[in-house]
Design a protein around this motif. Structure first.
Motif, PDB file in Angstrom:
ATOM      1  N   GLY A 132      -3.779  -4.699  -8.047  1.00 25.63           N
ATOM      2  CA  GLY A 132      -3.493  -4.488  -6.631  1.00 25.63           C
ATOM      3  C   GLY A 132      -4.716  -4.719  -5.756  1.00 25.63           C
ATOM      4  O   GLY A 132      -4.611  -5.247  -4.641  1.00 25.63           O
ATOM      5  N   ILE A 133      -5.900  -4.354  -6.258  1.00 22.32           N
ATOM      6  CA  ILE A 133      -7.142  -4.568  -5.509  1.00 22.32           C
ATOM      7  C   ILE A 133      -7.425  -6.060  -5.362  1.00 22.32           C
ATOM      8  O   ILE A 133      -7.844  -6.524  -4.294  1.00 22.32           O
ATOM      9  CB  ILE A 133      -8.322  -3.847  -6.201  1.00 22.32           C
ATOM     10  CG1 ILE A 133      -8.158  -2.325  -6.061  1.00 22.32           C
ATOM     11  CG2 ILE A 133      -9.658  -4.298  -5.603  1.00 22.32           C
ATOM     12  CD1 ILE A 133      -9.152  -1.516  -6.865  1.00 22.32           C
ATOM     13  N   VAL A 134      -7.188  -6.820  -6.441  1.00 19.88           N
ATOM     14  CA  VAL A 134      -7.341  -8.280  -6.361  1.00 19.88           C
ATOM     15  C   VAL A 134      -6.392  -8.833  -5.300  1.00 19.88           C
ATOM     16  O   VAL A 134      -6.774  -9.677  -4.479  1.00 19.88           O
ATOM     17  CB  VAL A 134      -7.055  -8.946  -7.726  1.00 19.88           C
ATOM     18  CG1 VAL A 134      -7.074 -10.473  -7.595  1.00 19.88           C
ATOM     19  CG2 VAL A 134      -8.072  -8.503  -8.772  1.00 19.88           C
ATOM     20  N   GLY A 135      -5.157  -8.342  -5.304  1.00 23.19           N
ATOM     21  CA  GLY A 135      -4.175  -8.773  -4.307  1.00 23.19           C
ATOM     22  C   GLY A 135      -4.580  -8.377  -2.901  1.00 23.19           C
ATOM     23  O   GLY A 135      -4.382  -9.137  -1.939  1.00 23.19           O
ATOM     24  N   MET A 194       5.295  -6.749   1.093  1.00 24.71           N
ATOM     25  CA  MET A 194       4.380  -6.065   0.181  1.00 24.71           C
ATOM     26  C   MET A 194       3.068  -6.829   0.005  1.00 24.71           C
ATOM     27  O   MET A 194       2.039  -6.229  -0.309  1.00 24.71           O
ATOM     28  CB  MET A 194       5.034  -5.830  -1.184  1.00 24.71           C
ATOM     29  CG  MET A 194       5.336  -7.064  -1.994  1.00 24.71           C
ATOM     30  SD  MET A 194       5.971  -6.643  -3.661  1.00 24.71           S
ATOM     31  CE  MET A 194       7.542  -5.897  -3.267  1.00 24.71           C
ATOM     32  N   GLY A 195       3.104  -8.145   0.212  1.00 26.05           N
ATOM     33  CA  GLY A 195       1.911  -8.950   0.016  1.00 26.05           C
ATOM     34  C   GLY A 195       1.493  -9.008  -1.446  1.00 26.05           C
ATOM     35  O   GLY A 195       2.120  -8.392  -2.315  1.00 26.05           O
ATOM     36  N   ASP A 196       0.423  -9.731  -1.718  1.00 30.20           N
ATOM     37  CA  ASP A 196      -0.113  -9.769  -3.077  1.00 30.20           C
ATOM     38  C   ASP A 196      -0.638  -8.395  -3.483  1.00 30.20           C
ATOM     39  O   ASP A 196      -0.692  -8.072  -4.666  1.00 30.20           O
ATOM     40  CB  ASP A 196      -1.234 -10.805  -3.179  1.00 30.20           C
ATOM     41  CG  ASP A 196      -0.697 -12.220  -3.291  1.00 30.20           C
ATOM     42  OD1 ASP A 196       0.532 -12.396  -3.191  1.00 30.20           O
ATOM     43  OD2 ASP A 196      -1.495 -13.156  -3.474  1.00 30.20           O
ATOM     44  N   THR A 197      -0.999  -7.598  -2.497  1.00 23.64           N
ATOM     45  CA  THR A 197      -1.426  -6.217  -2.764  1.00 23.64           C
ATOM     46  C   THR A 197      -0.357  -5.495  -3.560  1.00 23.64           C
ATOM     47  O   THR A 197      -0.638  -4.834  -4.564  1.00 23.64           O
ATOM     48  CB  THR A 197      -1.671  -5.454  -1.444  1.00 23.64           C
ATOM     49  OG1 THR A 197      -2.631  -6.154  -0.663  1.00 23.64           O
ATOM     50  CG2 THR A 197      -2.154  -4.044  -1.717  1.00 23.64           C
ATOM     51  N   GLY A 198       0.881  -5.629  -3.109  1.00 25.86           N
ATOM     52  CA  GLY A 198       1.986  -4.942  -3.774  1.00 25.86           C
ATOM     53  C   GLY A 198       2.515  -5.658  -4.989  1.00 25.86           C
ATOM     54  O   GLY A 198       2.752  -5.037  -6.031  1.00 25.86           O
ATOM     55  N   SER A 199       2.695  -6.981  -4.896  1.00 21.87           N
ATOM     56  CA  SER A 199       3.322  -7.709  -6.005  1.00 21.87           C
ATOM     57  C   SER A 199       2.434  -7.737  -7.250  1.00 21.87           C
ATOM     58  O   SER A 199       2.930  -7.632  -8.377  1.00 21.87           O
ATOM     59  CB  SER A 199       3.680  -9.132  -5.581  1.00 21.87           C
ATOM     60  OG  SER A 199       2.536  -9.852  -5.188  1.00 21.87           O
ATOM     61  N   LEU A 200       1.113  -7.872  -7.065  1.00 21.01           N
ATOM     62  CA  LEU A 200       0.220  -7.851  -8.223  1.00 21.01           C
ATOM     63  C   LEU A 200       0.150  -6.447  -8.830  1.00 21.01           C
ATOM     64  O   LEU A 200       0.037  -6.286 -10.051  1.00 21.01           O
ATOM     65  CB  LEU A 200      -1.172  -8.347  -7.844  1.00 21.01           C
ATOM     66  CG  LEU A 200      -1.275  -9.835  -7.490  1.00 21.01           C
ATOM     67  CD1 LEU A 200      -2.714 -10.211  -7.161  1.00 21.01           C
ATOM     68  CD2 LEU A 200      -0.764 -10.714  -8.636  1.00 21.01           C
ATOM     69  N   ILE A 217       0.846  -1.205   0.000  1.00 24.43           N
ATOM     70  CA  ILE A 217       0.000   0.000   0.000  1.00 24.43           C
ATOM     71  C   ILE A 217       0.872   1.242   0.000  1.00 24.43           C
ATOM     72  O   ILE A 217       0.529   2.272  -0.599  1.00 24.43           O
ATOM     73  CB  ILE A 217      -0.933  -0.006   1.230  1.00 24.43           C
ATOM     74  CG1 ILE A 217      -1.954  -1.135   1.111  1.00 24.43           C
ATOM     75  CG2 ILE A 217      -1.634   1.337   1.398  1.00 24.43           C
ATOM     76  CD1 ILE A 217      -2.770  -1.346   2.359  1.00 24.43           C
ATOM     77  N   MET A 218       2.031   1.157   0.641  1.00 24.13           N
ATOM     78  CA  MET A 218       2.932   2.303   0.758  1.00 24.13           C
ATOM     79  C   MET A 218       3.402   2.779  -0.606  1.00 24.13           C
ATOM     80  O   MET A 218       3.302   3.969  -0.939  1.00 24.13           O
ATOM     81  CB  MET A 218       4.135   1.934   1.632  1.00 24.13           C
ATOM     82  CG  MET A 218       3.798   1.689   3.088  1.00 24.13           C
ATOM     83  SD  MET A 218       4.941   0.548   3.939  1.00 24.13           S
ATOM     84  CE  MET A 218       6.510   1.343   3.596  1.00 24.13           C
ATOM     85  N   PHE A 219       3.925   1.843  -1.427  1.00 25.07           N
ATOM     86  CA  PHE A 219       4.428   2.310  -2.729  1.00 25.07           C
ATOM     87  C   PHE A 219       3.314   2.518  -3.749  1.00 25.07           C
ATOM     88  O   PHE A 219       3.500   3.256  -4.717  1.00 25.07           O
ATOM     89  CB  PHE A 219       5.543   1.413  -3.281  1.00 25.07           C
ATOM     90  CG  PHE A 219       5.185  -0.033  -3.518  1.00 25.07           C
ATOM     91  CD1 PHE A 219       4.309  -0.422  -4.507  1.00 25.07           C
ATOM     92  CD2 PHE A 219       5.793  -1.028  -2.756  1.00 25.07           C
ATOM     93  CE1 PHE A 219       4.019  -1.754  -4.738  1.00 25.07           C
ATOM     94  CE2 PHE A 219       5.521  -2.373  -2.980  1.00 25.07           C
ATOM     95  CZ  PHE A 219       4.621  -2.732  -3.977  1.00 25.07           C
ATOM     96  N   ILE A 220       2.165   1.900  -3.544  1.00 21.29           N
ATOM     97  CA  ILE A 220       1.043   2.181  -4.443  1.00 21.29           C
ATOM     98  C   ILE A 220       0.656   3.651  -4.319  1.00 21.29           C
ATOM     99  O   ILE A 220       0.486   4.353  -5.323  1.00 21.29           O
ATOM    100  CB  ILE A 220      -0.167   1.273  -4.111  1.00 21.29           C
ATOM    101  CG1 ILE A 220       0.148  -0.178  -4.484  1.00 21.29           C
ATOM    102  CG2 ILE A 220      -1.416   1.748  -4.874  1.00 21.29           C
ATOM    103  CD1 ILE A 220      -0.939  -1.165  -4.089  1.00 21.29           C
TER     104      ILE A 220
END
Length: 349
Positions: free
Chosen positions: A111-114, A252-258, A57-60
């Motif tokens: 990112g939303i899917v992640g 980063m989680g899937d939020t970040g990697s996706l 979420i931070m780098f998004i």
């Protein structure tokens, strides 16, 4: 002036992302949004249990904010963000801004899917979020929307190095090819980046080399908007590395990697030469292929393995490599691939 704008984009994205770590990470800890470590993973990863997840979420936020701020500054101080191509077919395409905005939407959608996947994992306190079908459906839906946007805006022209320009709107057959190949490329790219996120700092450091390559590509194409977006990506992942380098304070989680996967795919389409995603993302490709080879060989031989563990970064972990060493070596390998990709663009366009 473009180089100054790129630096501004990098600095803003880095600053916002790094600074958000002081706010987001404690908040994730407060919410108990910790990572659940798989039982089948390396045993020493157990010490990472509970490390705040969804730090992507931070780098998004940093990347999107940086791109908007820098693009606005550039627009009012210099002019057009669009590319200036020597190929007349590409010049007839509609605004390149569509490629940038649609690309950000693609990344955000992924990112939303992640995010949904991560959120379910955290709530269930296990490493199973969305089902494979749900995750695939979500990614394909977002990808379909992106490709539809490219199609409606006539951004369907690719240049293949040393071969020439291909316009996929010439016939129904070529149009079908464009859709099918694009679905394969984008879905593959997004999930390849996702697979690379397996140890502290790996996905961020590898993506940093790809971002630098796209900045150079944007410069070669005189595409200021691309340079700024790639600069924002570079600043974002470097800012995140301040918190994600081993030992990681957050994942980063899937939020970040996706999200990063969507960004990489979108940048490949922004240079109108997505085939260059192969060399520019050579580590992503190797990560995916190692997984495919491992699963395929395991099924064919009824239990035998090619690698000690897949994806391949885990194989090197099992061989005794430290996480920092893997990050450095893999980033250097990807940097070589990036150099090849940039050379292909420079001399084969």
């Amino acid at each position: 002036m473009e180089s100054i704008m790129v630096i501004i984009s990098i600095v803003i994205s880095f600053g916002i992302t790094a600074a958000l770590g002081f706010i987001v990470i404690p908040y994730l800890r407060k919410l108990k949004f910790g990572q659940t470590i798989l039982e089948i993973g390396p045993s020493w990863h157990k010490s990472k249990q509970g490390t705040p997840n969804m730090g992507g979420i931070m780098f998004i936020i940093g990347i999107i904010a940086s791109f908007i701020i820098t693009a606005v500054i550039y627009h009012f101080s210099v002019g057009s963000l669009e590319g200036v191509y020597t190929n007349p077919v590409q010049q007839n395409a509609k605004s390149d801004l569509v490629l940038l905005i649609a690309g950000l939407c693609l990344a955000l959608g992924c990112g939303i899917v992640g995010f949904l996947d991560d959120f379910i994992k955290i709530k269930k306190k296990q490493n199973e979020g969305l089902s494979a079908k749900q995750k695939t459906a979500g990614q394909l839906l977002v990808t379909f929307g992106y490709i539809l946007t490219l199609w409606l805006s006539h951004n369907t022209t690719w240049t293949i190095p040393f071969i020439g320009t291909v316009n996929f709107e010439k016939s129904v057959f070529s149009g079908v090819i464009f859709w099918l190949v694009s679905l394969f490329i984008i879905y593959g790219a997004v999930n390849s980046v996702n697979l690379t996120d397996g140890i502290d700092g790996l996905c961020s450091s590898v993506t940093a080399t790809a971002a630098i390559a796209f900045i150079v590509c944007g410069s070669l194409l005189n595409f200021a908007g691309l340079e700024i977006l790639a600069g924002a990506l570079l600043g974002g992942v470097l800012g995140f590395l301040c918190w994600n380098w081993n030992p990681a304070k957050t994942f980063m989680g899937d939020t970040g990697s996706l999200f990063l996967g969507g960004m990489i795919a979108a940048l490949g389409y922004a240079i109108k030469c997505p085939i260059l995603l192969l060399p520019i993302g050579i580590v992503y490709v190797c990560e995916t292929m190692s997984d495919v080879i491992q699963i395929g060989y395991f099924k064919l031989t009824h239990g035998k393995r090619v690698f000690k563990m897949a994806p391949i970064h885990h194989h090197f972990e099992m061989c005794g490599w430290k996480e920092k060493k893997i990050c450095v070596i893999f980033s250097l390998v990807n940097a070589i691939g990036c150099a090849v990709g940039v050379a292909l663009l420079a001399f084969g366009y």
